[in-house]
Structure formats: structure tokens, C-alpha cells
Design an enzyme around this catalytic site. Structure first.
Site, PDB file in Angstrom:
ATOM      1  N   ASP A 201      66.804  57.805  87.392  1.00 56.22           N
ATOM      2  CA  ASP A 201      68.342  57.711  85.607  1.00 56.22           C
ATOM      3  C   ASP A 201      68.486  58.803  85.650  1.00 56.22           C
ATOM      4  O   ASP A 201      68.261  60.029  86.396  1.00 56.22           O
ATOM      5  CB  ASP A 201      66.549  57.665  84.511  1.00 56.22           C
ATOM      6  N   GLY A 227      70.010  60.747  88.727  1.00 59.64           N
ATOM      7  CA  GLY A 227      70.820  59.897  89.661  1.00 59.64           C
ATOM      8  C   GLY A 227      71.692  58.789  88.703  1.00 59.64           C
ATOM      9  O   GLY A 227      71.093  58.748  87.834  1.00 59.64           O
ATOM     10  N   PHE A 229      73.146  55.901  89.107  1.00 59.76           N
ATOM     11  CA  PHE A 229      73.085  53.864  89.926  1.00 59.76           C
ATOM     12  C   PHE A 229      74.807  53.093  89.996  1.00 59.76           C
ATOM     13  O   PHE A 229      74.826  52.561  90.686  1.00 59.76           O
ATOM     14  CB  PHE A 229      71.939  52.709  89.469  1.00 59.76           C
ATOM     15  N   HIS A 247      70.676  43.253  82.842  1.00 55.24           N
ATOM     16  CA  HIS A 247      70.836  42.391  81.397  1.00 55.24           C
ATOM     17  C   HIS A 247      72.334  43.952  80.640  1.00 55.24           C
ATOM     18  O   HIS A 247      72.852  42.752  79.759  1.00 55.24           O
ATOM     19  CB  HIS A 247      69.834  41.925  80.879  1.00 55.24           C
TER      20      HIS A 247
END
Lengths: 338, 338
Positions: A201, A227, A229, A247
Site C-alpha cells: 500500500d 508503493g 499500484f 471497484h
């Protein structure tokens, strides 16, 4: 004399006024009622005083929670139900009330603007001006902690279920991508001590994740990988998990995330995306469809999706075999094997 | 592999986030969705355009209403369920959406302050400054009409049920005290053409009551009696009805109203108080207990009560025989015979 035949408006009224019961539970969580009652059945008057409530409606409030199935009352003493005691006592690591604290403080008032959201297609929360939700949430420490704890509320049940519903013994490591506090990470790690890996995260999440792992004595088994994404590749592992991540994003972003999961896996590795996956007919999973409206309220382009949608995106990214496995309540996991 | 044993947080999450489904129905009523769909199954795209919705979440909104049991979808065409068509189409006299319009516009945002209400014992609506609710509601014509229509929403089901569950053939006349638009009055009068009488309410209610009676061709059978149940005696009749009246007031005011009903009846006459009567154990009727919290939000001293409470007050006022008769959903009537 008898009962009237034909349709009655009862079901409509129950649904339309359903926010009463919902907000009653949210206020109880806000007040810490379940933490106070934990382990100590209490009279109405003692409970009222401990919560600092006025006498006018306190007993109605407590008895409403009894009728809603969140408390019991026997011989004049109020007590938590087993579920409320396990999941709504702040002192327990199994606490999931963070989601309800966030729902009380943020989502309930934001949902008042649902009609505006439906008309404009735009979020109705702190980012109504156009910002990114996570930049806004992560900018302020108190809000970040509330949000991360909230994510535990919505992922712990799925984590308990996925710990038994997926063949973890066939894999050696997993990375929980967008792990937040680590609600899912911890449940899987507790059930499968042979697994290594941890949570990925944004860097600010590290102390909250590590504190949560320590509360389960998992700090040596589970590592935090900092990090983004969007900017970084994902850490490599036998299993990549994304829970309530896809989502949040629009279709192009969803496809990018699925491709990054594919790239991080070895041949034979597994990708697990779990959420309130909507049934393919889009007629049964009301919670999943409402979660998608929550993504309207909360994000710039996010939406929930069916198992068929997700399996299609996985196939496009190169996954060989895909399947949908129900977890608990409205949640399922979509599994793709590389 | 299998499903996890032990307690899960699923039920807690469903209740805590129950405001999502509730607000979704309220927005649909606000937008007039059920009136547009009435009699004409429609594609998602046509429905979206008619409602002026953005494309982002319109289909999720419609499918959520399907999953919530308010719409059906077959071959890509959305249609009302029989209940939604009868009760949520504004063009029909059976419309009960007024209550949900009011819930959407007033109650949903006011309930955001439930915790403040519980701490202070004070209302959290327009009268938070100390005024009387009805003076505030009745002062503004648009708000008055919305409120009176809302009362039809909460009394029509009870009216249909009471029309068969009470031996009206043994009586010649009734007065519906605090009749509002006349939602209950009309259902009883339609089922029992031999009954005379009508509705009693503040003078400003007259045109709205009379218009509603005309919509059922009841204008010759049912008369409007203007007055205040604080300042005036009640019109005399064989049956005196009060629906969702007693719960608006504190205990002294409740007793005064019950006494006025007693005084207006002949020997052998019947007093009917119907509401979401709470079960005597105060463990089952969640809606009744939550309605009492709604009285905290809405009134200076009101509260809901059990059948035993109400029978006790009736006995104190002089009623000989009393009984509780279930109506529909959470509603019951408490009957006192003079």
C-alpha cells in the site's frame, strides 16, 4: 373480520424508512455502546449514564437495538449479542466497527446527495471538486486511520471465508495489494502460518499496518511493501490479492491493475479479486449494486461489476482459468490462474 | 475448503449500511421513477433519459431497485412490481410515496443528528429552536401539503386493514381525529358506505382533505370538521379514531387526548388508537421502537408506546373493555369500549 387481501405498502415503507435502523446502529457504534457493554451486562440506567444520554429516549434506543438483533435484554440487563461482542467491541482485534464509524461520519451525510450524483455522474464527498479520493483521504492522518480501519470492517469477513475457501496449501506466498490496515492479510496469515508475503500500500499506511499485525503477533510473518499500484510494479508472489480495489477505478484503470497482477505472478500463480461481486443476471446481489452506487458517491470513475465481467477482463489479460467462488454474505472472489 | 464456522460480521454490515438501499428507494420516489414506469415497461436508456440521469450509474440504480424488489426486469425492459405500481405511482389515489418524499427531504438529513438528539433529548428538525412541529409544518402551504400527503403514506395500509378487522357494521358514524389528508378515513368509508362522519383537523387542512375525498367520490359521505384537539371538544360519533396522533405528544397530552375521545363517545362507543404499537416485551417491533426515536427527532415530547401502556391509559380514562388488534406490518390498533 380478517386481514386485508391484495398488495399492501408495508414492504415499501420498511425499505424506505430503513435508514432509521441503520442510523440507530451507526449512532450506537459512534457512542461506543458495544465496547461499554462488552463482558458486563448493564441496566438501562447505568448504560444511559455511561453513554451520557438524556433520559427521554435512551430506553427506546436500547430496546430498538434489541429488536434489531444487536443486543439482548434479560432480567433488565442489556448485553451484546455474540456477533456484536466479537465485532463491535473496540478493544478486540476482531473489531469491524471502523467501517460503520466511517459510514456514520462520512457516507450517511454524503448519500443525502445521491440524486445529485445520479444526475451528474459525479462524486458527492470530499472530492466533489474533482480530486482523487485516496489523495484526499490519505492527506490527513485521522481520516487515513479511520479509512484504513473501515476497510478492515469490510474485509475481515471475506478474509475469514477466503482462508478456508482457497487452497492456500498449494502456494508459498501472497501479497495483499491495497492492504489498508491488513484486515484480510491477517485472517489468511493466521490460518496459514506457512505463507510469507504481506501487504502492499502507499508508504503512509506502514505504521498502521504494522501496528495491526502486531496485535495478532504476525509482525514476523507479514511484511509491509510500500508503493503505488499506479507508479510501481507489484511485488512478486505466488498469489496476488486485491480486495475492494478494482471497484474504485474506471474500466481502463481496472484493466491496468489486472495486467499488473498478471505480471507479478509466476506461471501457475493465482490472482484473487474479492468484492461484493454482482450476480451475472444483476438481479440478486442488492448490496453489490448499492456498493456500485457508493462508488459513484465516493470516486471519480469507479463501479462494481459481475463475476462474468471480471472473468472477461482476466481472460483479456492472459489468465488461463478463471472461476467465481462465493465467500460470505454479498462477497465473492474471482480467481484467475496464470 | 468450505465456509467459515463461527460468527460473521455480515448481519452487522447489512444493517449498518442499510441506509444505502433505503436512500436508493427515496431517490427513486423523488425522481418520479415509478410514475414514469407505470403501465409502460421501458428500456434502461429510455428510462435514463426520461429521468434526466447521467449514464455513469443509471443502470446500477435501476438494477439495485430490481434486487431490492421494487422493480422487475424482463427482456431488457424495466417495470414496476405490483406493489410499486399501486403505491408509488403519483397519478393513482393509492399513492403512499408522500411519506417517502418527506423522508427524503426532511427525515433522512435530520436523522444524521440522531446522536445529538439522544444526548440532549431535543428534536433535531425545524423546531430544534423550541417551536411546535405542527405550527411549523402548517405555516407553509407546500410543507403542509407534503406532510399531509406523507400521513396518507403511513395510514393507508392500516386503513385497509382496519376496514376489515373492526366490526364497523355495529356502528353508524366515525370521526378520524387528526385526519390529515384522510388516508385512513377514505379506506374505511369506501369499505362501509353506511358510515357517516368524517375527519377532524386544523382548518387549513380542509381543502386538501376535501380534494382527497373527491378523488374517491366520497365527498358526500365524509365531512370535514375544523378544529384543534387542544382547544376544542371532539365532534361526537359512535367511533373515534386517532392514528399516529398519540405518539406525537408527551404523557400528559396523551391522557388529555384519550379523555377527550372518551367524552365524545356514547356509552358502548369505541375508541381506536392505531400506530406502530410496540409489543409489550419491547423486543420485537423494531419499527415501533424506531418510530419512537423518530418522535425524538420530530417532536418536543412525543414517544411511542406498548399496547399495555395504551390500555392502561384508556382504563384510567374510564374505558370498560380494551384490546389490541394487529393490523398490517408493524401497526396495531388499541380499542377501548366506553
Amino acid at each position: 373480520m380478517g386481514t386485508p387481501s391484495g398488495p399492501t405498502p408495508d414492504k415499501i415503507m420498511q425499505l424506505g424508512l430503513g435508514f432509521w435502523g441503520s442510523k440507530t446502529l451507526l449512532s450506537a457504534v459512534e457512542l461506543g455502546l458495544f465496547s461499554i457493554l462488552s463482558g458486563a451486562p448493564t441496566t438501562a440506567e447505568d448504560l444511559r449514564k455511561k453513554l451520557g444520554l438524556h433520559s427521554r429516549s435512551a430506553v427506546d434506543f436500547f430496546d430498538a437495538l434489541v429488536a434489531l438483533g444487536m443486543l439482548t435484554r434479560k432480567d433488565g440487563l442489556y448485553a451484546n449479542t455474540p456477533e456484536a461482542d466479537l465485532f463491535l467491541d473496540r478493544k478486540k482485534p476482531s473489531y469491524v466497527g471502523g467501517l460503520l464509524e466511517m459510514a456514520n461520519a462520512r457516507l450517511y451525510p454524503f448519500w443525502a446527495k445521491l440524486t445529485d450524483g445520479l444526475k451528474t455522474g459525479k462524486p458527492q464527498n470530499e472530492i466533489a471538486g474533482g480530486e482523487d479520493l485516496f489523495a484526499a483521504l490519505y492527506a490527513e492522518p485521522a481520516r487515513l486511520k479511520q479509512f484504513l480501519s473501515a476497510m478492515t470492517g469490510i474485509s475481515m469477513g471475506a478474509g475469514k471465508a477466503a482462508a478456508v475457501a482457497f487452497p492456500w496449501k498449494n502456494y508459498k506466498s501472497f501479497i495483499d495489494v491495497g492492504c489498508a490496515q491488513g484486515g484480510f492479510t491477517a485472517q489468511v496469515a493466521l490460518a496459514h502460518p506457512h505463507l510469507t508475503g504481506g501487504g502492499f500500500d502507499l508508504p503512509k499506511v506502514r505504521p498502521i499496518f504494522e501496528e495491526y499485525m502486531k496485535s495478532f503477533r504476525l509482525q514476523d510473518q507479514m511484511t509491509f511493501y510500500p508503493g503505488s499500484f499506479f507508479d510501481d510494479p507489484l511485488p512478486k508472489a505466488d498469489v496476488i490479492v486485491m480486495g475492494h480495489i478494482l471497484h474504485d477505478w474506471d474500466l481502463a484503470e481496472k484493466r491496468m491493475l489486472i495486467k499488473k497482477a498478471y505480471d507479478a505472478l509466476p506461471s501457475g500463480g493465482a490472482y484473487i479479486a474479492y468484492e461484493a461481486i454482482i450476480d451475472d443476471e444483476r438481479k440478486q446481489n442488492a448490496f453489490g449494486l448499492l456498493m456500485s452506487l457508493n462508488m459513484l458517491i465516493e470516486t471519480q470513475g469507479g463501479f462494481d461489476f459481475t463475476g462474468a465481467n471480471c472473468q472477461g477482463w482476466m481472460k483479456e489479460a492472459g489468465f488461463k482459468d478463471t472461476r467465481v467462488v462465493p465467500l460470505v454474505g454479498p462477497d465473492s472472489m474471482v480467481i484467475g490462474i496464470k
